[in-house]
Design a protein around this motif. Structure first.
Motif, mmCIF file in Angstrom:
data_model
loop_
_atom_site.group_PDB
_atom_site.id
_atom_site.type_symbol
_atom_site.label_atom_id
_atom_site.label_comp_id
_atom_site.label_asym_id
_atom_site.label_seq_id
_atom_site.Cartn_x
_atom_site.Cartn_y
_atom_site.Cartn_z
ATOM 1 N N ALA A 195 17.009 22.285 2.630
ATOM 2 C CA ALA A 195 16.464 20.925 2.678
ATOM 3 C C ALA A 195 17.474 19.961 3.277
ATOM 4 N N GLN A 196 16.971 19.012 4.046
ATOM 5 C CA GLN A 196 17.808 18.007 4.684
ATOM 6 C C GLN A 196 17.500 16.634 4.094
ATOM 7 N N MET A 197 18.544 15.887 3.839
ATOM 8 C CA MET A 197 18.379 14.542 3.309
ATOM 9 C C MET A 197 17.637 13.665 4.321
ATOM 10 N N PRO A 198 16.655 12.896 3.876
ATOM 11 C CA PRO A 198 15.960 11.980 4.788
ATOM 12 C C PRO A 198 16.934 10.954 5.372
ATOM 13 N N GLU A 199 16.667 10.518 6.578
ATOM 14 C CA GLU A 199 17.518 9.520 7.209
ATOM 15 C C GLU A 199 17.373 8.176 6.487
ATOM 16 N N ALA A 200 18.508 7.505 6.325
ATOM 17 C CA ALA A 200 18.482 6.217 5.641
ATOM 18 C C ALA A 200 19.758 5.443 5.950
ATOM 19 N N PRO A 201 19.649 4.124 6.162
ATOM 20 C CA PRO A 201 20.858 3.312 6.282
ATOM 21 C C PRO A 201 21.574 3.256 4.937
ATOM 22 N N PHE B 46 16.380 -1.475 -6.954
ATOM 23 C CA PHE B 46 15.551 -0.702 -6.027
ATOM 24 C C PHE B 46 15.721 -1.294 -4.623
ATOM 25 N N ARG B 47 15.956 -0.433 -3.630
ATOM 26 C CA ARG B 47 16.083 -0.882 -2.246
ATOM 27 C C ARG B 47 15.197 0.000 -1.368
ATOM 28 N N PHE B 48 14.000 -0.505 -1.089
ATOM 29 C CA PHE B 48 12.978 0.277 -0.402
ATOM 30 C C PHE B 48 13.225 0.344 1.098
ATOM 31 N N LEU B 49 13.082 1.558 1.620
ATOM 32 C CA LEU B 49 13.107 1.796 3.057
ATOM 33 C C LEU B 49 11.699 2.025 3.590
ATOM 34 N N GLU B 50 10.871 2.662 2.769
ATOM 35 C CA GLU B 50 9.458 2.875 3.079
ATOM 36 C C GLU B 50 8.675 2.772 1.776
ATOM 37 N N GLY B 51 7.450 2.283 1.884
ATOM 38 C CA GLY B 51 6.560 2.277 0.730
ATOM 39 C C GLY B 51 6.874 1.252 -0.324
ATOM 40 N N GLN B 52 7.397 0.083 0.077
ATOM 41 C CA GLN B 52 7.624 -0.954 -0.926
ATOM 42 C C GLN B 52 6.284 -1.419 -1.474
ATOM 43 N N PRO B 53 6.137 -1.464 -2.792
ATOM 44 C CA PRO B 53 4.836 -1.836 -3.357
ATOM 45 C C PRO B 53 4.551 -3.325 -3.188
ATOM 46 N N GLY B 54 3.281 -3.627 -3.055
ATOM 47 C CA GLY B 54 2.838 -5.014 -3.006
ATOM 48 C C GLY B 54 1.620 -5.165 -3.898
ATOM 49 N N PHE B 55 1.764 -5.897 -4.977
ATOM 50 C CA PHE B 55 0.705 -5.970 -5.979
ATOM 51 C C PHE B 55 0.092 -7.371 -6.085
ATOM 52 N N ALA B 56 0.371 -8.212 -5.092
ATOM 53 C CA ALA B 56 -0.088 -9.599 -5.191
ATOM 54 C C ALA B 56 -1.587 -9.734 -5.007
ATOM 55 N N GLY B 57 -2.195 -8.815 -4.246
ATOM 56 C CA GLY B 57 -3.620 -8.928 -3.970
ATOM 57 C C GLY B 57 -4.479 -8.246 -5.010
ATOM 58 N N SER B 58 -5.731 -8.030 -4.646
ATOM 59 C CA SER B 58 -6.696 -7.408 -5.561
ATOM 60 C C SER B 58 -6.988 -5.971 -5.162
ATOM 61 N N GLY B 59 -6.064 -5.332 -4.442
ATOM 62 C CA GLY B 59 -6.275 -3.954 -4.044
ATOM 63 C C GLY B 59 -6.709 -3.843 -2.595
ATOM 64 N N GLN C 270 23.255 -1.886 2.962
ATOM 65 C CA GLN C 270 22.634 -2.508 4.130
ATOM 66 C C GLN C 270 21.129 -2.709 3.955
ATOM 67 N N VAL C 271 20.624 -2.415 2.768
ATOM 68 C CA VAL C 271 19.188 -2.524 2.495
ATOM 69 C C VAL C 271 18.956 -3.622 1.469
ATOM 70 N N LYS C 272 17.941 -4.423 1.713
ATOM 71 C CA LYS C 272 17.636 -5.551 0.843
ATOM 72 C C LYS C 272 17.111 -5.082 -0.510
ATOM 73 N N ARG C 273 17.549 -5.763 -1.546
ATOM 74 C CA ARG C 273 17.130 -5.438 -2.915
ATOM 75 C C ARG C 273 15.684 -5.863 -3.169
ATOM 76 N N TYR C 274 14.923 -4.981 -3.826
ATOM 77 C CA TYR C 274 13.550 -5.313 -4.227
ATOM 78 C C TYR C 274 13.610 -6.355 -5.333
ATOM 79 N N PRO C 275 12.803 -7.429 -5.259
ATOM 80 C CA PRO C 275 12.914 -8.503 -6.251
ATOM 81 C C PRO C 275 12.519 -8.103 -7.656
ATOM 82 N N GLY C 276 11.729 -7.032 -7.810
ATOM 83 C CA GLY C 276 11.365 -6.571 -9.149
ATOM 84 C C GLY C 276 10.298 -7.436 -9.790
ATOM 85 N N GLY C 277 10.324 -7.496 -11.119
ATOM 86 C CA GLY C 277 9.304 -8.217 -11.871
ATOM 87 C C GLY C 277 8.467 -7.253 -12.675
ATOM 88 N N GLY C 278 7.682 -7.766 -13.598
ATOM 89 C CA GLY C 278 6.828 -6.924 -14.418
ATOM 90 C C GLY C 278 7.540 -6.419 -15.648
#
Length: 269
Positions: free
Chosen positions: A119-125, A146-159, A129-137
């Motif tokens: 197995a090879q480690m996925p590429e990542a900066p 948490f510092r997302f490179l892909e798939g940062q969640p967004g829960f502000a909407g209704s789905g 160098q990655v912005k911190r996820y603001p969190g909450g909940g």
């Protein structure tokens, strides 16, 4: 690091017939404590047990019922041991009631051998160098960086009208940095948001039913890495009839695969 909240939350004391622990409001989820710290507390009781030998190889935790705020008991039993491995069973209960959590674990003597990591480690900066996820909940989220490179969640909407990708790639660290050991690695293996949240783009009732984490390094290997954060990936293969799978990987910055994890979780949507 005895003053670290993670140390306080996973602390256990030995008793005559069982071990004791206590939940923490600092690591609280929807209806009970964060499952990662529950699993780490179980693992700490095993690591600190006077009969324990070798390194953690696998831990499976079945979350049978919500754990109420307050103290709990851990009935720790060595089921079988041989020259190379130990098999353990742990039951977590409160006030003499039925088990709320059932766990099994394997410890093993990790002797020198031929080694190969296809197995090879996925590429990542780099982490810094990655912005911190603001969190909450939930409060447990605030205990991690948490510092997302892909798939940062967004829960502000209704789905979303169409299912989105359930894949995430991110750096994970304790918010107050803590040198990585088996306990923090165990907790971080559950520090992924529910894949259903990502796929639907909204929060829905959710809970882990069963979690298994496999450790691919010895304690000496882990100590030599001398790290406080991991690169993590998580994805799901199926959502069906109220249950979803999840599988994840935890990597050291040097490219070493430290642990893999799988789980089955309940959702209502």
């Amino acid at each position: 690091m005895t003053d670290h909240l993670f140390e306080q939350t996973t602390r256990v004391t030995a008793g005559d017939s069982c071990w004791q622990g206590r939940t923490s409001p600092d690591y609280w989820a929807f209806v009970g404590p964060f499952g990662g710290t529950t699993a780490a507390t179980v693992l700490r009781a095993l690591i600190e047990h006077p009969q324990a030998s070798g390194d953690p190889l696998a831990l499976t935790v079945n979350y049978c019922a919500p754990i109420a705020e307050g103290p709990f008991d851990l009935d720790v039993r060595l089921v079988k041991a041989n020259r190379s491995s130990q098999h353990w069973c742990v039951e977590l209960s409160q006030a003499g009631g039925d088990p709320a959590t059932l766990a099994t674990a394997v410890f093993a003597e990790r002797r020198p051998s031929w080694s190969h990591q296809p197995a090879q480690m996925p590429e990542a900066p780099p982490f810094d160098q990655v912005k911190r996820y603001p969190g909450g909940g939930a409060s447990w989220v605030a205990q991690y960086d948490f510092r997302f490179l892909e798939g940062q969640p967004g829960f502000a909407g209704s789905g979303k009208t169409e299912p989105q990708s359930a894949y995430s790639k991110l750096w994970i660290s304790d918010r107050k940095p803590r040198k990585l050991d088996f306990l923090s690695l165990m907790a971080m293996s559950d520090a992924f948001f529910g894949r259903v949240f990502h796929a639907r783009g909204e929060l829905v009732p959710f809970g882990t039913v069963s979690l298994t984490t496999y450790f691919h390094v010895s304690r000496d290997d882990l100590a030599a890495e001398d790290i406080t954060h991991v690169l993590a990936t998580a994805d799901a293969k199926v959502f069906n009839r109220s249950y979803q799978d999840q599988h994840g990987e935890l990597w050291s910055p040097s490219g070493r695969l430290l642990a893999t994890t799988t789980q089955i979780a309940y959702f209502k949507a």
